[in-house]
Design a protein around this motif. Structure first.
Motif, PDB file in Angstrom:
ATOM      1  N   GLY A   8     112.918   0.127  73.745  1.00 19.57           N
ATOM      2  CA  GLY A   8     112.841  -0.965  73.142  1.00 19.57           C
ATOM      3  C   GLY A   8     114.538  -1.285  72.717  1.00 19.57           C
ATOM      4  O   GLY A   8     115.209  -0.627  72.218  1.00 19.57           O
ATOM      5  N   ALA A   9     114.134  -2.637  72.429  1.00 20.98           N
ATOM      6  CA  ALA A   9     115.968  -3.691  72.097  1.00 20.98           C
ATOM      7  C   ALA A   9     115.227  -3.815  70.626  1.00 20.98           C
ATOM      8  O   ALA A   9     114.555  -4.488  70.642  1.00 20.98           O
ATOM      9  N   SER A  10     116.056  -4.295  69.327  1.00 19.51           N
ATOM     10  CA  SER A  10     116.166  -4.641  68.334  1.00 19.51           C
ATOM     11  C   SER A  10     117.542  -5.678  67.725  1.00 19.51           C
ATOM     12  O   SER A  10     118.385  -5.479  68.203  1.00 19.51           O
ATOM     13  N   SER A  11     117.304  -7.076  67.558  1.00 23.30           N
ATOM     14  CA  SER A  11     118.792  -8.158  67.225  1.00 23.30           C
ATOM     15  C   SER A  11     118.492  -7.771  65.849  1.00 23.30           C
ATOM     16  O   SER A  11     117.640  -8.815  65.122  1.00 23.30           O
ATOM     17  N   GLY A  12     119.177  -6.380  65.348  1.00 23.73           N
ATOM     18  CA  GLY A  12     118.705  -6.284  64.209  1.00 23.73           C
ATOM     19  C   GLY A  12     117.890  -5.409  63.703  1.00 23.73           C
ATOM     20  O   GLY A  12     117.216  -5.336  64.556  1.00 23.73           O
ATOM     21  N   ASN A  13     117.868  -4.945  62.025  1.00 24.30           N
ATOM     22  CA  ASN A  13     117.220  -3.995  61.968  1.00 24.30           C
ATOM     23  C   ASN A  13     116.094  -3.643  60.966  1.00 24.30           C
ATOM     24  O   ASN A  13     117.242  -3.576  59.531  1.00 24.30           O
ATOM     25  N   PRO A  14     115.245  -4.590  60.782  1.00 24.48           N
ATOM     26  CA  PRO A  14     114.599  -4.952  61.467  1.00 24.48           C
ATOM     27  C   PRO A  14     114.270  -6.158  62.211  1.00 24.48           C
ATOM     28  O   PRO A  14     115.891  -6.750  61.379  1.00 24.48           O
ATOM     29  N   GLY A  15     114.582  -6.996  63.026  1.00 24.25           N
ATOM     30  CA  GLY A  15     114.664  -7.729  64.226  1.00 24.25           C
ATOM     31  C   GLY A  15     114.201  -8.090  65.210  1.00 24.25           C
ATOM     32  O   GLY A  15     112.895  -7.228  64.893  1.00 24.25           O
ATOM     33  N   SER A  40     111.893  -2.533  63.442  1.00 18.98           N
ATOM     34  CA  SER A  40     112.851  -2.214  63.700  1.00 18.98           C
ATOM     35  C   SER A  40     113.195  -1.690  64.815  1.00 18.98           C
ATOM     36  O   SER A  40     112.532  -1.564  65.858  1.00 18.98           O
ATOM     37  N   ASN A  41     114.760  -1.019  64.665  1.00 19.89           N
ATOM     38  CA  ASN A  41     115.049  -0.499  66.668  1.00 19.89           C
ATOM     39  C   ASN A  41     113.774   0.583  66.925  1.00 19.89           C
ATOM     40  O   ASN A  41     112.844   0.638  67.947  1.00 19.89           O
ATOM     41  N   HIS A  42     113.426   1.953  66.253  1.00 26.81           N
ATOM     42  CA  HIS A  42     112.684   2.579  66.598  1.00 26.81           C
ATOM     43  C   HIS A  42     111.567   2.710  66.316  1.00 26.81           C
ATOM     44  O   HIS A  42     110.453   2.892  67.276  1.00 26.81           O
ATOM     45  N   GLU A  43     110.839   1.292  65.695  1.00 24.94           N
ATOM     46  CA  GLU A  43     109.288   1.350  65.977  1.00 24.94           C
ATOM     47  C   GLU A  43     109.083   0.124  66.964  1.00 24.94           C
ATOM     48  O   GLU A  43     108.236   0.454  67.910  1.00 24.94           O
ATOM     49  N   ALA A  44     110.816   0.111  67.523  1.00 27.56           N
ATOM     50  CA  ALA A  44     110.648  -1.165  68.965  1.00 27.56           C
ATOM     51  C   ALA A  44     110.504   0.403  70.199  1.00 27.56           C
ATOM     52  O   ALA A  44     109.420  -0.237  71.280  1.00 27.56           O
ATOM     53  N   THR A  83     105.204  14.657  62.903  1.00 25.65           N
ATOM     54  CA  THR A  83     106.422  13.439  62.602  1.00 25.65           C
ATOM     55  C   THR A  83     105.728  13.458  60.761  1.00 25.65           C
ATOM     56  O   THR A  83     105.166  13.278  60.371  1.00 25.65           O
ATOM     57  N   LYS A  84     106.990  13.467  59.911  1.00 23.24           N
ATOM     58  CA  LYS A  84     106.338  13.358  58.632  1.00 23.24           C
ATOM     59  C   LYS A  84     107.059  12.617  58.333  1.00 23.24           C
ATOM     60  O   LYS A  84     106.651  11.686  56.539  1.00 23.24           O
ATOM     61  N   ASN A  85     107.574  11.313  59.130  1.00 23.98           N
ATOM     62  CA  ASN A  85     107.917   9.605  58.472  1.00 23.98           C
ATOM     63  C   ASN A  85     106.438   8.992  58.345  1.00 23.98           C
ATOM     64  O   ASN A  85     106.072   8.950  59.437  1.00 23.98           O
ATOM     65  N   SER A  86     106.386   8.299  57.902  1.00 21.14           N
ATOM     66  CA  SER A  86     104.892   7.775  57.435  1.00 21.14           C
ATOM     67  C   SER A  86     104.640   6.425  58.022  1.00 21.14           C
ATOM     68  O   SER A  86     103.721   5.749  58.579  1.00 21.14           O
ATOM     69  N   LYS A  87     106.048   5.752  58.451  1.00 25.28           N
ATOM     70  CA  LYS A  87     106.262   4.894  59.332  1.00 25.28           C
ATOM     71  C   LYS A  87     105.665   4.953  61.178  1.00 25.28           C
ATOM     72  O   LYS A  87     105.377   4.159  62.164  1.00 25.28           O
ATOM     73  N   PHE A  88     106.024   6.484  61.696  1.00 31.28           N
ATOM     74  CA  PHE A  88     106.150   6.495  62.933  1.00 31.28           C
ATOM     75  C   PHE A  88     104.645   7.462  62.959  1.00 31.28           C
ATOM     76  O   PHE A  88     103.929   7.124  64.442  1.00 31.28           O
ATOM     77  N   LEU A  89     103.746   7.768  62.294  1.00 29.30           N
ATOM     78  CA  LEU A  89     102.906   8.231  62.156  1.00 29.30           C
ATOM     79  C   LEU A  89     101.575   7.579  62.831  1.00 29.30           C
ATOM     80  O   LEU A  89     100.916   7.458  63.934  1.00 29.30           O
TER      81      LEU A  89
END
Length: 135
Positions: A8-15, A40-44, A83-89
C-alpha cells in the motif's frame, strides 16, 4: 500454491492512496494497480491485502495462498489474528472472513527490497483516478 505480494502507498498520511498486487500463479504473472482514495499508510496496506484476496477469490478459488508484505503491522496482526487498534479491527475481521474461503492462507513479512514489484504497482495507483468502485 499462489504467491501474492501486496503493498500500500499513501501520498500524505492520510492521503491519496493506492494498492499494488503482484501475483505469481501457474507460471504466469498478474499485476494490479488499484487506486484506494484517502487512507492512512497502514490502512492502504490492509486494503492491498483485501484487494488481493478479492482477486484471488475471483480468479484462484480453492487455491492455497501464500501472501507476502513489507508491512510489519499487517503481517503481525494477521499472523497473530489479533489487534488492539480499533482502526485495524474491521480490516482483520474482513480478512478473516475472506480467507476462510481458502484451504490455507499464509502471510509472511519480507523486506521492502524484496517487494519492489508490488511497491511499483502501489505507487502507480497513486496517479490513477479513484472511481469509488475500488476501495
Amino acid at each position: 500454491m499462489i504467491e501474492v505480494y501486496t503493498d500500500g502507498a499513501s501520498s500524505g498520511n492520510p492521503g491519496k492512496s493506492g494498492a499494488g498486487v503482484y501475483i505469481k500463479a501457474h507460471g504466469k504473472i498478474y499485476e494490479y494497480s488499484i487506486p484506494l482514495g484517502e487512507l492512512s499508510n497502514h490502512e492502504a496496506e490492509f486494503q492491498a491485502v483485501l484487494k488481493a484476496l478479492e482477486i484471488c477469490l475471483e480468479q484462484f478459488p480453492d487455491e492455497i495462498l501464500s501472501f507476502r508484505s513489507d508491512s510489519q503491522i499487517v503481517t503481525s496482526v494477521l499472523e497473530n489474528d489479533y489487534t488492539k487498534n480499533s482502526k485495524f479491527l474491521p480490516f482483520l475481521e474482513k480478512i478473516r472472513e475472506v480467507t476462510s474461503a481458502f484451504p490455507y492462507f499464509f502471510i509472511k513479512w519480507i523486506p521492502e527490497k524484496q517487494n519492489h514489484h508490488a511497491d511499483r504497482l502501489a505507487r502507480a495507483a497513486l496517479h490513477k483516478k479513484h472511481t469509488g468502485k475500488e476501495g
